[in-house]
Design a protein around this motif. Structure first.
Motif, PDB file in Angstrom:
ATOM      1  N   UNK A  49       1.011  -1.278  -0.040  1.00  0.00           N
ATOM      2  CA  UNK A  49       0.069   0.023   0.108  1.00  0.00           C
ATOM      3  C   UNK A  49       0.823   1.227   0.104  1.00  0.00           C
ATOM      4  N   UNK A  50       0.510   2.150  -0.694  1.00  0.00           N
ATOM      5  CA  UNK A  50       1.533   3.438  -0.867  1.00  0.00           C
ATOM      6  C   UNK A  50       0.348   4.777  -0.768  1.00  0.00           C
ATOM      7  N   UNK A  51       1.074   5.491  -0.029  1.00  0.00           N
ATOM      8  CA  UNK A  51       0.451   6.932   0.037  1.00  0.00           C
ATOM      9  C   UNK A  51       0.087   7.537  -1.015  1.00  0.00           C
ATOM     10  N   UNK A  52      -0.924   8.453  -1.453  1.00  0.00           N
ATOM     11  CA  UNK A  52      -1.106   9.093  -2.688  1.00  0.00           C
ATOM     12  C   UNK A  52       0.078   9.911  -3.009  1.00  0.00           C
ATOM     13  N   UNK A  55       3.170   7.983  -4.792  1.00  0.00           N
ATOM     14  CA  UNK A  55       3.137   7.263  -5.853  1.00  0.00           C
ATOM     15  C   UNK A  55       4.094   7.531  -7.048  1.00  0.00           C
ATOM     16  N   UNK A  56       4.756   8.455  -6.775  1.00  0.00           N
ATOM     17  CA  UNK A  56       6.020   9.114  -7.947  1.00  0.00           C
ATOM     18  C   UNK A  56       6.796   7.901  -8.377  1.00  0.00           C
ATOM     19  N   UNK A  57       7.527   7.966  -9.639  1.00  0.00           N
ATOM     20  CA  UNK A  57       8.567   7.154 -10.244  1.00  0.00           C
ATOM     21  C   UNK A  57       9.337   6.754  -9.116  1.00  0.00           C
ATOM     22  N   UNK A  58       9.902   7.549  -8.247  1.00  0.00           N
ATOM     23  CA  UNK A  58      11.043   7.279  -7.341  1.00  0.00           C
ATOM     24  C   UNK A  58      10.723   6.202  -6.644  1.00  0.00           C
ATOM     25  N   UNK A  59       9.576   6.125  -6.196  1.00  0.00           N
ATOM     26  CA  UNK A  59       9.157   4.868  -5.114  1.00  0.00           C
ATOM     27  C   UNK A  59       9.154   3.400  -5.872  1.00  0.00           C
ATOM     28  N   UNK A  95      -7.730   2.796  -6.408  1.00  0.00           N
ATOM     29  CA  UNK A  95      -9.186   2.463  -6.078  1.00  0.00           C
ATOM     30  C   UNK A  95      -9.506   3.741  -5.122  1.00  0.00           C
ATOM     31  N   UNK A  96     -10.313   4.550  -6.208  1.00  0.00           N
ATOM     32  CA  UNK A  96     -10.675   6.015  -5.438  1.00  0.00           C
ATOM     33  C   UNK A  96      -9.453   6.802  -5.122  1.00  0.00           C
ATOM     34  N   UNK A  97      -9.093   7.040  -4.036  1.00  0.00           N
ATOM     35  CA  UNK A  97      -7.756   7.510  -3.482  1.00  0.00           C
ATOM     36  C   UNK A  97      -6.761   6.990  -2.843  1.00  0.00           C
ATOM     37  N   UNK A  98      -7.086   5.582  -2.989  1.00  0.00           N
ATOM     38  CA  UNK A  98      -5.762   4.696  -2.735  1.00  0.00           C
ATOM     39  C   UNK A  98      -5.048   4.163  -3.712  1.00  0.00           C
ATOM     40  N   UNK A  99      -3.991   3.817  -3.421  1.00  0.00           N
ATOM     41  CA  UNK A  99      -2.756   3.456  -4.397  1.00  0.00           C
ATOM     42  C   UNK A  99      -2.185   2.246  -3.873  1.00  0.00           C
ATOM     43  N   UNK A 100      -1.993   1.254  -4.534  1.00  0.00           N
ATOM     44  CA  UNK A 100      -1.235  -0.139  -4.366  1.00  0.00           C
ATOM     45  C   UNK A 100      -0.313  -0.550  -5.502  1.00  0.00           C
ATOM     46  N   UNK A 101       0.922  -1.022  -5.125  1.00  0.00           N
ATOM     47  CA  UNK A 101       1.786  -1.377  -6.150  1.00  0.00           C
ATOM     48  C   UNK A 101       1.956  -2.975  -5.701  1.00  0.00           C
ATOM     49  N   UNK A 102       1.680  -3.586  -6.863  1.00  0.00           N
ATOM     50  CA  UNK A 102       1.685  -5.120  -6.941  1.00  0.00           C
ATOM     51  C   UNK A 102       3.049  -5.333  -7.510  1.00  0.00           C
ATOM     52  N   UNK A 103       3.914  -6.349  -6.893  1.00  0.00           N
ATOM     53  CA  UNK A 103       5.329  -6.828  -7.652  1.00  0.00           C
ATOM     54  C   UNK A 103       5.324  -8.217  -7.657  1.00  0.00           C
ATOM     55  N   UNK A 104       5.586  -8.682  -8.746  1.00  0.00           N
ATOM     56  CA  UNK A 104       5.494 -10.285  -9.177  1.00  0.00           C
ATOM     57  C   UNK A 104       7.158 -10.466  -9.439  1.00  0.00           C
ATOM     58  N   UNK A 105       7.842 -11.135  -8.597  1.00  0.00           N
ATOM     59  CA  UNK A 105       9.135 -11.087  -8.943  1.00  0.00           C
ATOM     60  C   UNK A 105       9.574 -12.608  -8.917  1.00  0.00           C
TER      61      UNK A 105
END
Length: 129
Positions: A49-52, A55-59, A95-105
């Motif tokens: 889960x990431x804060x709004x 979300x930038x490319x650096x994260x 999802x609305x104001x929420x952001x999520x990063x999903x990583x498959x490694x």
């Protein structure tokens, strides 16, 4: 009569991936002594889960490095110390104001006697473009 509340689905904002890449070559390190290789590759999915405002490319590269580290810790428990081949997929969801990063490694674990230098995930610059 019961009415089911409709839940808002996660929307894919962006997705980047790298196909399997060999991380070590014969001429890279003469002291590279391969002891064993796992028969199959190991693949794990990490959801963060990431804060709004984060979300930038650096994260995203930081999250990918974290996922690689987690996978290496897991294969270390099984007696392996490197990943011969590596691939990954990063998906940014909203999802609305929420952001999520999903990583498959994923990678092919192996055990070597003389552990090579720590490497970064392959083609990390793909996330910056």
């Amino acid at each position: 009569m019961f009415f089911r509340r409709k839940e808002i689905p996660w929307e894919v904002v962006d997705s980047r991936s790298v196909d399997p890449v060999s991380m070590y070559y014969d001429n890279d390190n003469e002291d590279f002594e391969l002891v064993s290789v796992k028969d199959t590759k190991v693949r794990r999915k990490y959801v963060l889960e990431v804060k709004r405002d984060m979300v930038g490319r650096s994260e995203l590269p930081k999250a990918l490095v974290f996922a690689r580290g987690q996978l290496l810790q897991e294969v270390n428990k099984n007696g392996y110390n490197i990943l011969l081949n590596e691939s990954w997929r990063v998906t940014l969801l909203r999802k609305a104001k929420l952001h999520r990063v999903e990583i498959e490694y994923s990678g092919r674990p192996a055990l070597v006697l003389n552990e090579p230098l720590v490497q970064h995930p392959p083609f990390l610059a793909v996330l910056a473009s």
